[in-house]
Design a protein around this motif. Structure first.
Motif, PDB file in Angstrom:
ATOM      1  N   ILE A 198      -0.645  -0.593  -6.357  1.00  0.00           N
ATOM      2  CA  ILE A 198      -1.475  -1.378  -5.454  1.00  0.00           C
ATOM      3  C   ILE A 198      -2.057  -0.535  -4.330  1.00  0.00           C
ATOM      4  O   ILE A 198      -2.844  -1.015  -3.552  1.00  0.00           O
ATOM      5  CB  ILE A 198      -0.663  -2.534  -4.833  1.00  0.00           C
ATOM      6  CG1 ILE A 198       0.633  -2.002  -4.214  1.00  0.00           C
ATOM      7  CG2 ILE A 198      -0.384  -3.601  -5.854  1.00  0.00           C
ATOM      8  CD1 ILE A 198       1.403  -3.050  -3.441  1.00  0.00           C
TER       9      ILE A 198
ATOM     10  N   VAL B  90       3.806  -6.246  -1.968  1.00  0.00           N
ATOM     11  CA  VAL B  90       4.826  -5.207  -1.809  1.00  0.00           C
ATOM     12  C   VAL B  90       5.276  -4.776  -3.195  1.00  0.00           C
ATOM     13  O   VAL B  90       5.530  -5.624  -4.047  1.00  0.00           O
ATOM     14  CB  VAL B  90       6.039  -5.741  -1.005  1.00  0.00           C
ATOM     15  CG1 VAL B  90       7.137  -4.700  -0.946  1.00  0.00           C
ATOM     16  CG2 VAL B  90       5.626  -6.158   0.388  1.00  0.00           C
ATOM     17  N   ARG B  91       5.315  -3.488  -3.413  1.00  0.00           N
ATOM     18  CA  ARG B  91       5.805  -2.992  -4.696  1.00  0.00           C
ATOM     19  C   ARG B  91       6.544  -1.682  -4.519  1.00  0.00           C
ATOM     20  O   ARG B  91       6.334  -0.984  -3.536  1.00  0.00           O
ATOM     21  CB  ARG B  91       4.631  -2.732  -5.658  1.00  0.00           C
ATOM     22  CG  ARG B  91       4.130  -3.991  -6.262  1.00  0.00           C
ATOM     23  CD  ARG B  91       3.296  -3.713  -7.466  1.00  0.00           C
ATOM     24  NE  ARG B  91       2.390  -4.834  -7.648  1.00  0.00           N
ATOM     25  CZ  ARG B  91       1.313  -4.793  -8.400  1.00  0.00           C
ATOM     26  NH1 ARG B  91       0.999  -3.686  -9.026  1.00  0.00           N
ATOM     27  NH2 ARG B  91       0.557  -5.850  -8.525  1.00  0.00           N
ATOM     28  N   ASP B  92       7.359  -1.377  -5.474  1.00  0.00           N
ATOM     29  CA  ASP B  92       8.008  -0.068  -5.506  1.00  0.00           C
ATOM     30  C   ASP B  92       7.199   0.830  -6.414  1.00  0.00           C
ATOM     31  O   ASP B  92       6.626   0.368  -7.403  1.00  0.00           O
ATOM     32  CB  ASP B  92       9.437  -0.188  -6.068  1.00  0.00           C
ATOM     33  CG  ASP B  92      10.365  -0.856  -5.078  1.00  0.00           C
ATOM     34  OD1 ASP B  92       9.865  -1.350  -4.052  1.00  0.00           O
ATOM     35  OD2 ASP B  92      11.574  -0.885  -5.329  1.00  0.00           O
TER      36      ASP B  92
ATOM     37  N   VAL C  14       6.054   0.305  -1.141  1.00  0.00           N
ATOM     38  CA  VAL C  14       4.803   0.297  -0.397  1.00  0.00           C
ATOM     39  C   VAL C  14       4.324  -1.132  -0.201  1.00  0.00           C
ATOM     40  O   VAL C  14       4.647  -2.042  -0.956  1.00  0.00           O
ATOM     41  CB  VAL C  14       3.684   1.109  -1.103  1.00  0.00           C
ATOM     42  CG1 VAL C  14       4.047   2.567  -1.186  1.00  0.00           C
ATOM     43  CG2 VAL C  14       3.368   0.538  -2.463  1.00  0.00           C
TER      44      VAL C  14
ATOM     45  N   VAL D 262      11.818  -0.282  -8.648  1.00  0.00           N
ATOM     46  CA  VAL D 262      11.057  -1.182  -9.531  1.00  0.00           C
ATOM     47  C   VAL D 262      10.380  -2.280  -8.715  1.00  0.00           C
ATOM     48  O   VAL D 262       9.192  -2.555  -8.866  1.00  0.00           O
ATOM     49  CB  VAL D 262      11.958  -1.810 -10.616  1.00  0.00           C
ATOM     50  CG1 VAL D 262      11.165  -2.790 -11.463  1.00  0.00           C
ATOM     51  CG2 VAL D 262      12.568  -0.722 -11.492  1.00  0.00           C
TER      52      VAL D 262
ATOM     53  N   HIS E 286       6.244 -12.225  -0.997  1.00  0.00           N
ATOM     54  CA  HIS E 286       6.548 -10.809  -0.807  1.00  0.00           C
ATOM     55  C   HIS E 286       7.313 -10.531   0.469  1.00  0.00           C
ATOM     56  O   HIS E 286       7.646  -9.399   0.750  1.00  0.00           O
ATOM     57  CB  HIS E 286       5.273  -9.976  -0.834  1.00  0.00           C
ATOM     58  CG  HIS E 286       4.666  -9.920  -2.198  1.00  0.00           C
ATOM     59  ND1 HIS E 286       5.344  -9.452  -3.289  1.00  0.00           N
ATOM     60  CD2 HIS E 286       3.461 -10.315  -2.666  1.00  0.00           C
ATOM     61  CE1 HIS E 286       4.584  -9.548  -4.359  1.00  0.00           C
ATOM     62  NE2 HIS E 286       3.438 -10.080  -4.016  1.00  0.00           N
TER      63      HIS E 286
END
Lengths: 287, 350, 281, 142
Positions: free
Chosen positions: A206, B256-258, B273, C56, C245
């Motif tokens: 992203i 939000v992600r890893d 992030v 992950v 999130h």
């Protein structure tokens, strides 16, 4: 021409032949924008002139679905310029739009203009003034010379040394904000889930960083290989003013050169990238 | 009234840039106009708030920047923490470090007001967002009043003004030979000590030219319009892109992600992030299992307008829109929030 | 930086896991740091947490248990394998380090419901956030009236917590009904949608509250059926899910109208849901 | 091997039916093969999408090699007809964007052509070695 379009739109709506006519109108602040006319009484909103440069075919894939399960797909009339008609042909070839659910109001195109009244560059290299397919044609073919596209803009980039090309593209793509307007405006970008937006970040994450942005733009352009009709919609909507069509036009130029002069949307043939070799190809890069 | 000459201002900015991070409006992109496009963004350089090395890089003559000030407080992408493996094989989290003190010079009053909205969301309710908080604390805002309202601006209709000093630490207003200076906050006072301000009697401030003011819909009108076919009609031409959200000074949705990256040296770095997201995206509201309560485009478009004018005021006691007009200018299909507001305001309350 | 970073997870260890149903497993986590364990030791039925597989991603889940004074603060969550995070959770080995953020959101107002008869209606994985409700009531059995548990799934292999049914059934003043949507081989129990069995069981609305969790469409129809049985909207509680999130009202993702599922929910009275601008369906 | 110590990392997509078999034969025949190759077996060279090539480059590969059956020998009939259009087109686009064309190579290796496999891989490694590491801004940065 405007009167022809309005009369036709009124007739189609009155007869109930179409649910909606997609054309152009002038908004309250004087900007030209897509118009969706459902009532015969509202056809006066419709206009057509050199400011109507949006590609309305983009809206057809969305409308080619039943609104509710079990309902019928509504028929839509759409105003198409010669360049837009090529996009429509690609969608028809790829079964994204049912031919009998679209009424094509073709317009004989005088060419589009920039804000300052000069002709749009893409129109100065256009060799079609009448759409290749339509149900009704509005307007007389204009006396504008048709020109064969020489891809001079692409050649200019090709002539740069390699490092300068990289620097140029990194500089341009760095401004990208990943708003996906290019993809959304593109008539031939219609995947329900874009691979740049997968939850599992399979191809790109992203983040708003150069690798992600370069990946997205290169792949998006590559997916349009042999399908992009160079309508310029992606570039025209970019809020960062990135010259995106230069990427697509490079591919279109190479496809034509390498694959027997193929041009997207000019025939019923699908993109050569998905078909077998015919022997007409001039592919030279195999070692 | 305090006053600073142009030259003194430039010298002060040059000094600041040496001592700390200086963010200011600056022109970015190719100089020449894109050949052949109606795209307003392709008519030469666009101005952004970016870090500059001195006054020479600052764009003084600009309307509004292409992106709002938000990108310096909620960056398009930021690392929340990195995940490393400690000597015992167990994971260790490293949070992103504090940033250096910054001066944000030339922020427009509407953008500063946008930060008030973000403050309400990110800081107004416990727990506060620490990343936003640290950037906010470390930054002193030096505003630059608009000499007039620009095309598409409507700050005066939503309670702002082109020369409002409410949300900055120092406000500069251009006058003959220099700038009138209003020091608004203590933070501003601390910064202003090094500016070398003069005291000038009887300095006359220019009156900025305003755009026509319009009335906003009432809460009742918003409530009564929610299920109206109107949204389908506006949604008809919406492309479902994210331009409006991403140019907006008050949109704050994030994802939000890893991710795992390998450095050119071959080192693996795992990090979490956070990046901008937009309620206009197709998959924004998809739930596990595939249900999507906002599957239709008009529902997503409607959400953005309601978020600004109905949800944020209720949830965070702040006005959600500052009238900067960026979404109006940037929308490729001319979805004009002013038009929507006026259409709704004309309705009879149910 | 201020003291607490709400986006930073506590580190924990996966101490146990067992299959619950096809594609669904129960995961037990213990936090590593004793201080954090202390801080985290109180959560209430209905609240949720974020479960991270570091590297992950993270996703929100409802607590599937209540803190157990005997076993120490072991956190249990029931997770269905549907996305990339849940796939990664299912692949975790015992002893793996995981991240936990929470407890978040509001909870079932069980204190307020003391003295009432309770009807618990769970569909599929929606049974998971109701398990702590049942555990709580059984632990404080004398504080509540009659307990009716109606448990449903599409097929027998999707029923969760089957090994606890006997314990629940045999609790004092408790009845339990299990149903599956369609007939299945070897299944001798009830067949039919949860709404059908609910109508058959017909719990009295007198001094009662119904607590529902399941897919959105089930919540909708169970609400209708409860209405037919005479339950008012102030006697129906439910818990909603949404993609999110942050869990703390910042990321903007989970709104239904002006309500945020993470902050104003996930537990709502049906009377609140009816006034939502936006449908949760 | 080289003076400046740069060892290129090469991702090679090998078609299951010809090129992977060719690589196998080369290994069994104890031909000298460069250790820089990371083979990825795919069922057909037509499976190798532009995404896979780019992802390899952005994730740390200095070059990408795509090897398939000779035209006419495709196990699926015409899978490599797509490859032969796609990869050269991508190569041109990459070049246009400023990436050296010699970082991507398409070629054909049959199951019996062990020597050809050794020759192509060695040539390619040397070609990429001469180019040096892939320009950094394109890599996943921090």
């Amino acid at each position: 021409m405007i009167e022809d379009i309005r009369a036709l739109a009124r007739e189609l709506l009155e007869k109930g032949a179409v649910e909606c006519v997609i054309g152009y109108e002038v908004g309250p602040t004087g900007r030209v924008r897509p118009a969706f006319v459902y009532e015969p009484g509202e056809v006066e909103r419709l206009i057509f002139d050199g400011r109507c440069d949006q590609n309305l075919v983009t809206y057809l894939t969305r409308r080619n679905k039943p609104r509710k399960k079990g309902e019928e797909v509504p028929t839509t009339a759409v105003v198409v310029k010669p360049c837009d008609a090529r996009s429509l042909r690609v969608l028809l070839n790829e079964h994204q739009v049912q031919r009998d659910k679209v009424y094509i109001i073709g317009v004989a195109c005088p060419g589009m203009q920039n804000a300052d009244g000069t002709p749009e560059l893409r129109c100065t290299r256009c060799d079609q003034r009448v759409p290749l397919l339509y149900d009704a044609l509005c307007g007389e073919p204009p006396e504008v010379p048709t020109v064969r596209d020489a891809y001079e803009d692409v050649q200019q980039i090709e002539a740069l040394p390699l490092e300068e090309r990289l620097a140029y593209w990194l500089g341009e793509l760095d401004r990208c904000i990943r708003c996906y307007a290019c993809r959304q405006a593109c008539p031939t970008c219609f995947c329900s889930v874009c691979e740049a937006e997968r939850d599992d970040s399979l191809w790109v994450g992203i983040a708003d960083r150069i690798p992600e942005k370069a990946f997205f733009h290169i792949i998006r352009a590559f997916h349009q290989a042999g399908r992009c009709t160079e309508c310029n919609a992606c570039e025209a909507v970019c809020p960062m003013g990135i010259p995106l069509s230069l990427i697509n036009r490079k591919i279109a130029k190479d496809v034509a050169q390498m694959m027997g002069g193929y041009r997207a949307g000019e025939s019923d043939e699908p993109t050569p990238l998905v078909t077998m070799l015919t022997g007409e190809e001039a592919i030279d890069e195999i070692h | 009234m305090k006053f600073i000459e142009i030259r003194a201002l430039h010298e002060w900015l040059d000094r600041l840039a040496q001592e700390m991070t200086l963010i200011a409006p600056t022109a970015v992109g190719p100089q020449e106009k894109a050949p052949g496009s109606r795209n307003p963004a392709a008519q030469g350089q666009q101005v952004f708030y970016r870090q500059v090395e001195g006054a020479a890089q600052i764009a003084w003559d600009f309307t509004r920047t292409a992106l709002s000030a938000r990108e310096h407080f909620m960056p398009k992408t930021e690392t929340l923490f990195t995940i490393e493996t400690g000597p015992d094989g167990k994971a260790v989290l490293h949070e992103t470090k504090l940033e250096q003190p910054r001066v944000f010079f030339g922020i427009r009053p509407c953008d500063a007001r946008g930060l008030r909205v973000l403050d309400a969301v990110m800081l107004g309710q416990e727990p506060a967002d620490v990343y936003y908080a640290q950037r906010r604390e470390n930054t002193t805002l030096v505003g630059l009043a608009c000499p007039q309202m620009w095309e598409d601006c409507f700050c005066n209709s939503v309670g702002g003004a082109p020369d409002a000093a409410d949300d900055v630490d120092i406000l500069l207003i251009q006058v003959e030979g220099g700038f009138a200076v209003q020091v608004v906050t203590e933070k501003g006072e601390r910064l202003a000590t090094g500016m070398g301000l003069q005291e000038v009697e009887g300095l006359e401030l220019p009156q900025p030219k305003l755009n026509e003011q319009f009335a906003l819909p009432t809460q009742q009108q918003w409530l009564a319009s929610f299920n109206d076919v109107y949204w389908q009609r506006v949604g008809d031409r919406c492309l479902s892109c994210r331009i409006c959200s991403y140019v907006c000074p008050t949109c704050r949705c994030f994802d939000v992600r890893d991710e795992t990256v390998v450095t050119p040296q071959g080192e693996r770095i795992v990090r979490r992030v956070r990046a901008w997201d937009s309620c206009q995206g197709v998959n924004y509201r998809v739930q596990a299992g595939g249900a999507n309560p906002r599957a239709n485009l008009e529902q997503r478009l409607r959400n953005r307008f309601y978020c600004k004018y109905y949800y944020v005021p209720i949830d965070y006691a702040a006005d959600g829109c500052v009238g900067c007009g960026r979404c109006v200018t940037a929308c490729p299909v001319n979805i004009d929030i002013r038009e929507v507001l006026q259409d709704l305001a004309r309705r009879e309350p149910a | 930086m201020s003291e607490v970073n709400p986006m930073r997870p506590y580190l924990g260890t996966l101490v146990g896991t067992k299959p619950l149903a096809t594609g669904i497993r129960l995961f037990q986590v213990e936090l590593n740091d004793p201080e954090e364990r202390e801080k985290f030791s109180v959560w209430r039925p209905g609240q949720f947490l974020f479960f991270s597989v570091l590297g992950v991603g993270e996703a929100p889940f409802g607590f599937a248990n209540i803190p157990d004074p005997q076993r120490g603060p072991v956190i249990e969550v029931a997770i269905n394998k549907v996305g990339h995070v849940t796939r990664a959770i299912h692949a975790l080995p015992l002893g793996a380090t995981v991240g936990i953020r929470g407890p978040l959101g509001n909870y079932f107002p069980l204190e307020e419901l003391k003295g009432q008869n309770i009807v618990v209606l769970g569909g599929g994985i929606g049974g998971a956030p109701l398990r702590p409700v049942i555990q709580y009531i059984l632990r404080h059995r004398d504080d509540y009236g009659h307990l009716t548990i109606i448990w449903a799934a599409r097929s027998p292999d999707l029923l969760v917590f089957t090994d606890e049914y006997d314990e629940w059934r045999s609790a004092p003043d408790t009845e339990m009904h299990v149903t599956i949507d369609r007939p299945a081989e070897g299944w001798t129990g009830n067949v039919g949608l949860i709404t059908e069995i609910l109508e058959k069981v017909a719990p009295s609305p007198e001094n009662a509250t119904a607590i529902t969790c399941g897919p959105p469409i089930m919540i909708y129809f169970v609400g209708k059926t409860l209405g037919k049985l005479g339950f008012s909207e102030d006697q129906m509680l439910t818990t909603l899910e949404a993609r999110m999130h942050c869990g703390i009202g910042k990321c903007g993702r989970c709104n239904l109208g002006e309500k945020l599922v993470c902050k104003d929910g996930p537990v709502f009275w049906q009377s609140e849901i009816s006034t939502f601008l936006e449908s949760f369906l | 091997m080289s003076g400046d110590g740069f060892e290129p990392r090469i991702v090679a997509f090998l078609c299951n039916w010809c090129s992977y078999a060719g690589a196998d034969t080369a290994g069994v025949s104890r031909l000298e093969l460069p250790p820089n190759i990371l083979p990825v077996r795919v069922m057909c060279s037509g499976r190798v999408s532009a995404e896979m090539v780019l992802k390899a480059l952005l994730s740390g590969a200095d070059g990408v090699l795509v090897l398939g059956c000779h035209i006419g020998d495709c196990h699926y009939g015409s899978g490599n007809h797509r490859t032969v259009k796609r990869i050269p087109l991508l190569r041109r686009l990459m070049t246009y964007m400023g990436i050296e064309p010699d970082r991507l190579r398409l070629d054909w290796v049959s199951g019996a052509e062990a020597g050809r496999f050794a020759k192509i891989t060695t040539e390619f490694v040397e070609a990429v070695r001469a180019l040096g590491p892939l320009s950094l801004p394109l890599r996943e940065e921090l």
